[in-house]
Write an enzyme that holds these catalytic residues in place. Structure first.
Site, PDB file in Angstrom:
ATOM      1  N   SER A 232      41.311  50.155  41.459  1.00 30.55           N
ATOM      2  CA  SER A 232      41.158  49.398  40.177  1.00 30.55           C
ATOM      3  C   SER A 232      42.461  49.920  39.308  1.00 30.55           C
ATOM      4  CB  SER A 232      40.112  49.979  39.480  1.00 30.55           C
ATOM      5  OG  SER A 232      39.502  49.031  38.870  1.00 30.55           O
ATOM      6  N   HIS A 373      33.012  44.715  41.902  1.00 24.92           N
ATOM      7  CA  HIS A 373      34.168  45.502  41.550  1.00 24.92           C
ATOM      8  C   HIS A 373      33.895  46.952  41.955  1.00 24.92           C
ATOM      9  CE1 HIS A 373      37.891  46.595  39.640  1.00 24.92           C
ATOM     10  NE2 HIS A 373      37.531  47.517  39.132  1.00 24.92           N
TER      11      HIS A 373
HETATM   12  C1  GCU Z   1      38.903  47.064  33.307  1.00 27.48           C
HETATM   13  C2  GCU Z   1      40.498  46.667  33.551  1.00 27.48           C
HETATM   14  C3  GCU Z   1      40.891  46.378  34.811  1.00 27.48           C
HETATM   15  C4  GCU Z   1      40.926  47.433  35.678  1.00 27.48           C
HETATM   16  C5  GCU Z   1      39.481  48.226  35.501  1.00 27.48           C
HETATM   17  C6  GCU Z   1      39.221  49.495  36.460  1.00 27.48           C
HETATM   18  O1  GCU Z   1      37.991  46.484  33.998  1.00 27.48           O
HETATM   19  O2  GCU Z   1      40.222  45.279  32.656  1.00 27.48           O
HETATM   20  O3  GCU Z   1      42.097  45.711  34.968  1.00 27.48           O
HETATM   21  O4  GCU Z   1      40.992  47.347  36.978  1.00 27.48           O
HETATM   22  O5  GCU Z   1      38.937  48.353  34.360  1.00 27.48           O
HETATM   23  O6  GCU Z   1      40.178  50.215  36.323  1.00 27.48           O
HETATM   24  O7  GCU Z   1      38.115  49.751  36.766  1.00 27.48           O
END
Ligand code: GCU
Length: 395
Positions: A232, A373
């Site tokens: 992320s 995610h």
């Molecule tokens: C948020 C953000 C993403 C990122 C994510 C994370 O959702 O919008 O761009 O990758 O956090 O770090 O879990």
């Protein structure tokens, strides 16, 4: 054929063509061009670290215990202190190295989201001191110990013969609006910040490079086999760290999404405008100029992936991820492939997007797992296999 022409054929619809990779016919030409390309990313996306800083960096081993995980590994905590004589910033690196290997270990190096104590249930990991942080969300307690174990999978990493190094991503730059003004940001920009100054991502990428200086001195780690990785936002940091510091021998992006592996052009999940609005402190100030004007953005993320070449690069995501959308990540990987081809690597297997659950592993690797995610043991197992493929199975 020049990469420029190849790329025009490969990627980008007529509405929003991708910025071309620099023209290069040989690895030597590419190497010269990549310096200019890195400069564009500094100016318009991640920011620039000043050429000369008066920052002194010291490493101090705080503890070392060869009986971690019932003797399977040696745990070290190393304090990394930055100072210019007036200001200070610090982090603590947590390092596990498997015991009993016949050679120095290859290592996965990634930032963590919640403090070192969250990455596994080892009771000996030092809890961060909440009072050292300005962000009221940074409150650390025993109850969080091991909270992120499933995302880290550390016991299996060690069992596969790999070392793991990590530090908390809020130590050197807190992950909020004020982050880049404090800690390492204050040391890097003592005269104040401007539109070229790094934000949370650039500051942490430079922090990872300084910790790399430290890891390279560890006798039990092979300095030529340090893998920079992250999930992320930490994946965005890992890619930029890998692009700017070629000592990282392999780069693995886990669901890094926008500002990471995903293309901005055509991205419907998170646009430049979204990132600039929700996380204005992540990038250089210049980045926000392109909110709503993606077509004018001088770079795109396939060029970031190309900066990793010829080193092994792996990109992974999940089919139900709403941030790191597989089609956006794959399109970026595909558009970067010609640079790996220039170095003689056959990347044909990635000419089509791999189906969910199937991992492709060449000089460039890619998989999409079924899920949302996240980073899970399934992702890690592919990363171990990718590292085995390139570095040899640890013995
Ligand atoms: C948020 C953000 C993403 C990122 C994510 C994370 O959702 O919008 O761009 O990758 O956090 O770090 O879990």
């Amino acid at each position: 054929m020049k990469l420029l022409i190849l790329l025009a054929c490969l990627a980008g619809g007529p509405e929003m063509p991708l910025p071309a990779l620099p023209e290069a016919d040989t690895p030597e030409e590419w190497t010269a061009e990549r310096v200019k390309l890195t400069g564009l990313f500094e100016t318009d996306e991640y920011g620039k670290i000043p050429d000369n800083t008066d920052i002194d960096v010291r490493f101090r081993t705080m503890s070392s215990d060869s009986l971690a995980f019932d003797g399977a590994a040696t745990r070290k905590e190393i304090s990394v202190e930055f100072s210019d004589g007036k200001r200070k910033a610090a982090t603590t690196v947590l390092l596990y190295v498997p015991n009993g290997l016949s050679r120095p270990a290859a290592a996965f190096f990634s930032l963590n989201f919640g403090g070192n104590h969250t990455v596994c249930d080892d009771p000996e990991i030092t809890l961060p001191d909440s009072s050292a942080f300005r962000n009221p969300k940074y409150r650390f307690s025993e109850s969080q110990r091991g909270a992120d174990s499933l995302s880290w999978n550390i016991r299996e990493t060690l069992a596969r013969g790999y070392a793991v190094a990590t530090y908390f991503n809020g130590d050197l730059c807190e992950d909020w609006l004020h982050g880049p003004e404090d800690d390492l940001g204050a040391l890097l920009y003592p005269e104040g910040r401007d539109s070229l100054s790094c934000g949370f991502i650039g500051i942490n990428a430079w922090g990872m490079s300084r910790v790399m200086d430290c890891l390279m001195r560890e006798e039990t780690i092979d300095p030529g086999k340090i893998i920079v990785t992250g999930c992320s936002r930490n994946g965005k940091i890992a890619l930029w760290a890998g692009a700017t510091d070629e000592r990282f021998a392999m780069v693995i992006s886990s669901s890094s999404g926008s500002g990471g592996a995903s293309l901005f052009r055509g991205n419907t999940a998170e646009t430049i405008a979204d990132i600039s609005k929700h996380f204005p402190y992540w990038m250089a100030g210049n980045f926000a100029k392109y909110a709503g004007k993606t077509e004018e953005f001088p770079v795109d993320q396939h060029q970031l992936l190309a900066l990793i070449a010829p080193r092994p690069l792996y990109v992974s995501d999940s089919n139900r991820d709403i941030y790191a959308v597989p089609k956006d990540e794959y399109a970026s990987v595909k558009a970067a492939l010609p640079v790996f081809g220039l170095f003689g690597y056959d990347t044909e297997e990635l000419d089509r997007q791999p189906e969910t659950g199937k991992a492709i592993m060449g000089q460039v690797g890619f998989h999409t797992k079924a899920g949302t995610h996240s980073i899970t043991a399934e992702d890690w197992r592919h990363y171990y296999d990718f590292a085995d493929l390139h570095f040899g199975k640890p013995e």
